[in-house]
Design a protein around this motif. Structure first.
Motif, PDB file in Angstrom:
ATOM      1  N   MET A 222      64.738  35.310  29.689  1.00 34.96           N
ATOM      2  CA  MET A 222      63.790  36.395  29.454  1.00 34.96           C
ATOM      3  C   MET A 222      63.961  37.463  30.525  1.00 34.96           C
ATOM      4  SD  MET A 222      61.531  36.537  27.030  1.00 34.96           S
ATOM      5  CE  MET A 222      62.898  36.425  25.942  1.00 34.96           C
TER       6      MET A 222
ATOM      7  N   ASP B 171      56.294  38.435  33.604  1.00 30.85           N
ATOM      8  CA  ASP B 171      54.968  39.021  33.385  1.00 30.85           C
ATOM      9  C   ASP B 171      54.133  38.874  34.642  1.00 30.85           C
ATOM     10  OD1 ASP B 171      54.583  36.140  31.481  1.00 30.85           O
ATOM     11  OD2 ASP B 171      53.589  36.446  33.392  1.00 30.85           O
ATOM     12  N   LYS B 172      52.997  39.498  34.610  1.00 33.24           N
ATOM     13  CA  LYS B 172      52.188  39.556  35.817  1.00 33.24           C
ATOM     14  C   LYS B 172      51.066  38.534  35.803  1.00 33.24           C
ATOM     15  CE  LYS B 172      53.722  43.432  38.021  1.00 33.24           C
ATOM     16  NZ  LYS B 172      53.555  44.699  37.259  1.00 33.24           N
TER      17      LYS B 172
ATOM     18  N   GLY C 293      48.244  35.643  34.091  1.00 32.40           N
ATOM     19  CA  GLY C 293      47.203  35.508  33.082  1.00 32.40           C
ATOM     20  C   GLY C 293      46.316  36.715  32.895  1.00 32.40           C
TER      21      GLY C 293
ATOM     22  N   ALA D  90      46.913  39.810  33.047  1.00 32.09           N
ATOM     23  CA  ALA D  90      47.499  40.859  32.200  1.00 32.09           C
ATOM     24  C   ALA D  90      47.510  40.435  30.747  1.00 32.09           C
ATOM     25  CB  ALA D  90      48.913  41.141  32.670  1.00 32.09           C
ATOM     26  N   GLU D  91      47.801  39.162  30.522  1.00 28.54           N
ATOM     27  CA  GLU D  91      47.854  38.707  29.139  1.00 28.54           C
ATOM     28  C   GLU D  91      46.491  38.787  28.499  1.00 28.54           C
ATOM     29  OE1 GLU D  91      49.431  35.012  30.586  1.00 28.54           O
ATOM     30  OE2 GLU D  91      51.173  35.294  29.299  1.00 28.54           O
TER      31      GLU D  91
ATOM     32  N   ALA E 239      45.869  42.190  27.517  1.00 27.41           N
ATOM     33  CA  ALA E 239      46.549  42.604  26.296  1.00 27.41           C
ATOM     34  C   ALA E 239      45.805  42.105  25.077  1.00 27.41           C
ATOM     35  CB  ALA E 239      47.977  42.091  26.307  1.00 27.41           C
TER      36      ALA E 239
ATOM     37  N   GLY F 159      51.808  54.056  32.377  1.00 27.46           N
ATOM     38  CA  GLY F 159      52.227  53.065  33.355  1.00 27.46           C
ATOM     39  C   GLY F 159      51.334  51.852  33.516  1.00 27.46           C
ATOM     40  N   ALA F 160      50.412  51.612  32.590  1.00 24.58           N
ATOM     41  CA  ALA F 160      49.590  50.421  32.754  1.00 24.58           C
ATOM     42  C   ALA F 160      50.469  49.195  32.608  1.00 24.58           C
ATOM     43  CB  ALA F 160      48.491  50.409  31.698  1.00 24.58           C
ATOM     44  N   GLY F 161      50.428  48.370  33.615  1.00 28.47           N
ATOM     45  CA  GLY F 161      51.231  47.157  33.518  1.00 28.47           C
ATOM     46  C   GLY F 161      52.688  47.472  33.290  1.00 28.47           C
TER      47      GLY F 161
END
Lengths: 322, 360, 321
Positions: free
Chosen positions: A1, A5-6, A8, A10-11, A14, A31-33
């Protein structure tokens, strides 16, 4: 991959964005995330410096002020003539020329010299009043905002009293009695100016009081004054600094006004204001040039201070609209 | 489909009833905003058609470009926006029109309902005044007639006691009523296209249903095309005929409601559906699903397919990170997805995507 | 609304009272009404006699009470210098100052609103920057210097250059000894200009900022979406909202003007409140000084109250809550 990712948070964001909808406006959603590595966060001071120096006018104003203050400090080096000369009458009342940049008055005194020395007084008064009134006003305002209730009420009622009477009138009455020495003027002006800063700082502290870091500090056992000085005051630096510069501008204007009316700095001490008092009669005569320069210096100085204050305000809080 | 299926709820036919000419046609619309940090690609190649008497739902998260698209239609983007492409309203390219010409279309042929009605209505004028203004801008009508029409509109959208309400100010209305007043204002001149940008986002669920019902009622009367912009799939399911799913400024899937909800062909759509909590299923042993990763920066859009960093079907680097997929149909002609592996996705159901948790 | 006004007025009264006590003490402590007499008279009995006549030998609280009871009844005593009643003096001068104020605010409001609206709608244009620069100039301007320069360049220079008998604009007083054409306007022009400089500078910036705020609101977008032409959106929807905060600021500033034109009136020898104050101060005329402070305080309080009322009247959200 490819991209890490940044975590939990961030998820969840989302998912939340889909399920309940963050309300960010699309056109500014930038530019968010970002899936690019973030640069190292700059310190507050560096950010401030960067923002301030983007303001060319404010920087130029700062340079002008610096030059003015330097010339005031090194007045002897900058000027060629003595302040009170024994020049023959023929040199008197000469208009601006190569040898006397701003001309001379009826006593043969070189105006440029007088203006530089007057600058000492006016600039010193401006700075001193700002420092004193800011210090006093910030303390009182902080106490009122933080401790609230009776301290706050006391402050508000007290300043209310001052607000209902015209400031200049009060100053004039006070000055008539207490005289025209420079320290007295500084004290009198500071006694009037502190309340403006106090009200501003009070307002800032009232809103800061609700923030979590204050509660946290209190919970960890810090004393009230420690909280005020270490935690809250640094956050109020922005408005304090901006208002302090405004105080300089206002102090210079007020002093010159008082001196012009004869209630400020008294001769033989020179200030820009009392130079104009003495040259008021020159209006409409061939000596009219005596009026131009002292006032011009007041104007330029105050303008520079105002531009500087504007730049400071932008540098501290880019979102503030003006 | 079982009786418990929450998506079967409507009586309208699935296909658009107006055939032939699209009322609004957008072709390869791109909108960019220059900023200090770079160029923001807010809309990156949107093509869509909207037909008479249908509801097109545009779905996507914040930053997907859906609102910017609608603002572009009405010409309400700031001057700094760089717009390319075409927007056809009944054959005329709106992007070619001058501001003055556009003004004649706005509020009359093309109308918009905004999200936060309290902010979107002027606080110093009465609601009646503002609705009346919408009429008087485009028609030379006497005050009395305008007033009558205003009352009629308020009644149409279900606001009780229109006579009193018309003379009230926006802050005196409740949230749902305000939104309905906004709808009344938008339909005042019988527009051909009504764009509703997140009309229910700021409202409670029960009020949401009322507002959506008003929209449907309005369409019955006016036969206008409705573009419903939202991030809420539930809203779309209940009201839309066709759906366009957007991601990072690009269209990723388009089709009618059943196709989108039952046979998604794009991993993003699949993820959206999977992340909806299901009340009709046994929740034990189930975890809430979420699409991994974060929405992308619109300045540094990922290469190739914008979704590839978060996609379970992606094959890297070829083709997903290098080749931008085009909208193409897998089975039905009018059901298209922008994915290199749409066939693979087509076979998957949202339920299969959700992870299960082993019960101890 | 009515309760609000009543409450505010009720609150103002103790403030005014306390202020009057402080001012009374302050003025008494700093001003000596007998100064002139001390210097001028050779009669050793003159000073004590005058002192007794004016009641200055009584204890301070008694003096204050006597003065206060007289003040509220409208007998404000006589000026020590002119021997006319203080009330008469103040009334006459107040009217003159009022003229300056009325013309000043009319001119300033129009210019400031126009500049503010223009600057906001053409943000970052050359004219916008120019106006901003001029505002800074106006805000930083020492008023007395501006007045002097105005006299120099608008009265004396034109007269010299064009070899005129009378200057185009006058700089002294209310009217000329012999009536001239447009006499009133020609006397009014410079003082009004001087007073406008500061007002316009502050108000135009405020208006600009207020307009910018308002124009970025959602309801402006809605108005455009309805098909309204740009100008109408700006004026009917934008300005109406942007004026609300400006009117309150204006009201407060106007209240301050009643006691705030000291410099302007002095330089232009305008016989108004400001000049009255200076003369009374220099002469130690406390019978004029005290009511002067009270009157100006009432105006300040009154206009501050008006500002709050205006806000409520103009904004339906406040009016109807």
């Amino acid at each position: 991959m490819a991209i890490r990712d940044k975590g939990g948070a961030a998820e969840a964001k989302a998912a939340a964005a889909v399920g309940s909808g963050a309300l960010a406006s699309e056109a500014t959603h930038v530019g968010a995330g970002a899936t690019v590595l973030q640069p190292v966060a700059r310190s507050q001071w560096q950010l401030f410096r960067r923002r301030f120096f983007k303001h060319k006018v404010a920087v130029a104003a700062g340079v002008v002020l610096l030059l003015l203050y330097l010339s005031a400090i090194f007045a002897g080096q900058v000027t060629r003539y003595p302040l009170n000369p024994n020049i023959a009458q023929t040199q008197a009342q000469a208009g601006p020329s190569a040898s006397h940049w701003f001309g001379t008055d009826e006593l043969g005194r070189d105006q440029f010299t007088r203006i530089i020395y007057a600058g000492r007084i006016s600039l010193a008064i401006g700075l001193s009043v700002a420092v004193v009134s800011t210090a006093v006003g910030s303390l009182i305002g902080a106490a009122a905002g933080y401790f609230g209730r009776w301290a706050d009420q006391l402050l508000m009622r007290l300043t209310d009293l001052f607000l209902v009477v015209p400031a200049l009138a009060i100053l004039l009455i006070a000055q008539k009695k207490f005289g025209g020495s420079v320290p007295v003027i500084i004290i009198v002006l500071s006694l009037l100016f502190w309340q403006y800063i106090a009200r501003v700082v009070r307002g800032v502290f009232l809103s800061l009081k609700e923030k979590e870091f204050v509660e946290a500090a209190r919970a960890s056992g810090a004393s009230s004054w420690r909280i005020i000085f270490r935690h809250m005051l640094p956050n109020a630096i922005g408005p304090i600094a901006v208002n302090a510069t405004l105080a300089v501008a206002l102090a210079i204007l007020t002093e010159s006004t008082l001196s012009f009316l004869g209630f400020g700095v008294r001769p033989p001490t020179v200030s820009w204001g009392n130079m104009l008092q003495q040259s008021e009669g020159a209006v409409g005569t061939s000596n009219a040039y005596l009026i131009y320069f002292p006032g011009l210096f007041i104007l330029v100085t105050v303008m520079a201070v105002n531009f500087l204050g504007d730049g400071l305000r932008d540098a501290f809080d880019p979102q503030s609209k003006h | 489909m079982t009786d418990l299926d929450p998506f079967v709820d409507r009586q309208k036919p699935a296909a658009p009833s107006g055939s032939g000419e699209a009322v609004l046609s957008i072709r390869d619309l791109r909108v960019q905003f220059p900023t200090d940090e770079g160029v923001v690609k807010a809309v990156d190649g949107v093509t869509l058609d909207v037909y008479e008497n249908e509801v097109l739902g545009i779905v996507g998260e914040s930053g997907s470009g859906k609102s910017v698209t609608s603002m572009a239609v009405l010409g309400l983007l700031p001057k700094s926006a760089r717009i390319t492409g075409e927007i056809f309203y009944r054959g005329r390219n709106l992007l070619d029109l001058s501001e003055r010409e556009l003004q004649r279309y706005r509020g009359e042929k093309l109308a918009m309902v905004f999200q936060d009605a309290l902010a979107a209505l002027n606080p110093v004028y009465t609601v009646g005044d503002q609705i009346g203004e919408a009429i008087q801008v485009h028609h030379d009508v006497k005050d009395k007639a305008v007033r009558a029409q205003v009352l009629h509109l308020l009644d149409l959208v279900g606001i009780p006691n229109p006579k009193a309400r018309a003379d009230q100010y926006p802050h005196e209305y409740s949230g749902g009523m305000r939104q309905r007043a906004m709808i009344a204002m938008a339909i005042a001149n019988d527009p051909d296209v009504l764009i509703a940008d997140e009309p229910t986002t700021a409202l409670d669920v029960t009020i949401q249903a009322q507002v959506l019902e008003v929209l449907e009622r309005v369409q019955d009367r006016t036969n206008s095309a409705i573009v419903l912009i939202t991030h809420d799939l539930g809203v779309v399911a209940g009201v839309a005929d066709r759906v366009l799913v957007m991601y990072a400024g690009r269209p990723v899937e388009t089709g009618n409601v059943d196709q989108i909800f039952y046979k998604p062909q794009h991993p993003y759509t699949l993820g959206l559906l999977a992340s909806l909590p299901r009340l009709d299923q046994n929740a034990e042993g189930m975890r809430l699903y979420r699409i991994r990763g974060q929405p992308p920066s619109l300045i540094h859009v990922p290469t190739g397919c914008a979704f590839h960093p978060r996609c379970d079907y992606a094959q890297l680097p070829e083709p997903c990170a290098s080749l931008e997929p085009e909208l193409r149909s897998v089975d039905d002609l009018d059901h298209r997805a922008a994915c290199h592996f749409a066939e693979k996705v087509a076979g998957t159901s949202p339920d299969d995507v959700r992870p299960a948790v082993a019960t101890p | 609304m009515v309760t609000f006004v009543v409450r505010r007025v009720a609150y103002s009264i103790p403030v005014l009272l306390i202020a009057s006590v402080l001012v009374f003490g302050f003025v008494r402590a700093t001003t000596d009404p007998l100064a002139r007499l001390r210097q001028g008279s050779r009669d050793p009995q003159a000073v004590p006699r005058e002192r007794a006549r004016l009641g200055l030998d009584k204890p301070l609280p008694t003096q204050y009470w006597k003065w206060l009871s007289g003040f509220v009844r409208g007998s404000w005593g006589d000026s020590f210098i002119t021997r006319r009643s203080a009330a008469q003096e103040i009334r006459a001068k107040l009217w003159n100052t009022l003229q300056l104020i009325i013309w000043g605010i009319l001119l300033s409001a129009l210019v400031a609103i126009a500049v503010g609206v223009y600057s906001a709608s053409r943000q970052y244009s050359v004219l916008d920057y120019t106006f901003t620069g001029l505002s800074f100039l106006g805000l930083s301007m020492p008023v007395f210097w501006f007045a002097l320069m105005a006299i120099q360049f608008l009265v004396y220079e034109p007269r010299q250059i064009f070899h005129l008998d009378q200057p185009i604009l006058y700089s002294v007083g209310l009217h000329s000894a012999t009536p001239q054409p447009f006499d009133y306007v020609r006397h009014l022009a410079l003082p009004v200009l001087t007073l406008s400089v500061q007002l316009v500078a502050g108000w135009s910036r405020y208006q600009r900022s207020s307009m910018l705020d308002v124009m970025s609101s959602d309801y402006i977008r809605t108005a455009r979406a309805k098909g309204l032409p740009r100008r109408k959106v700006l004026l009917k929807h934008g300005l109406r909202n942007a004026l609300i905060p400006l009117t309150t600021v204006m009201a407060i500033d106007i209240g301050a003007l009643f006691g705030g034109l000291i410099i302007t009136e002095k330089i232009f020898a305008w016989p108004g409140m400001g000049k009255l104050f200076l003369d009374a101060l220099i002469d130690g005329d406390t019978n004029v000084l005290l009511p002067w402070v009270m009157v100006t305080a009432v105006f300040i309080i009154g206009f501050n109250l008006l500002a709050d009322i205006l806000y409520g009247v103009l904004d339906p959200r406040i009016r109807l809550s």
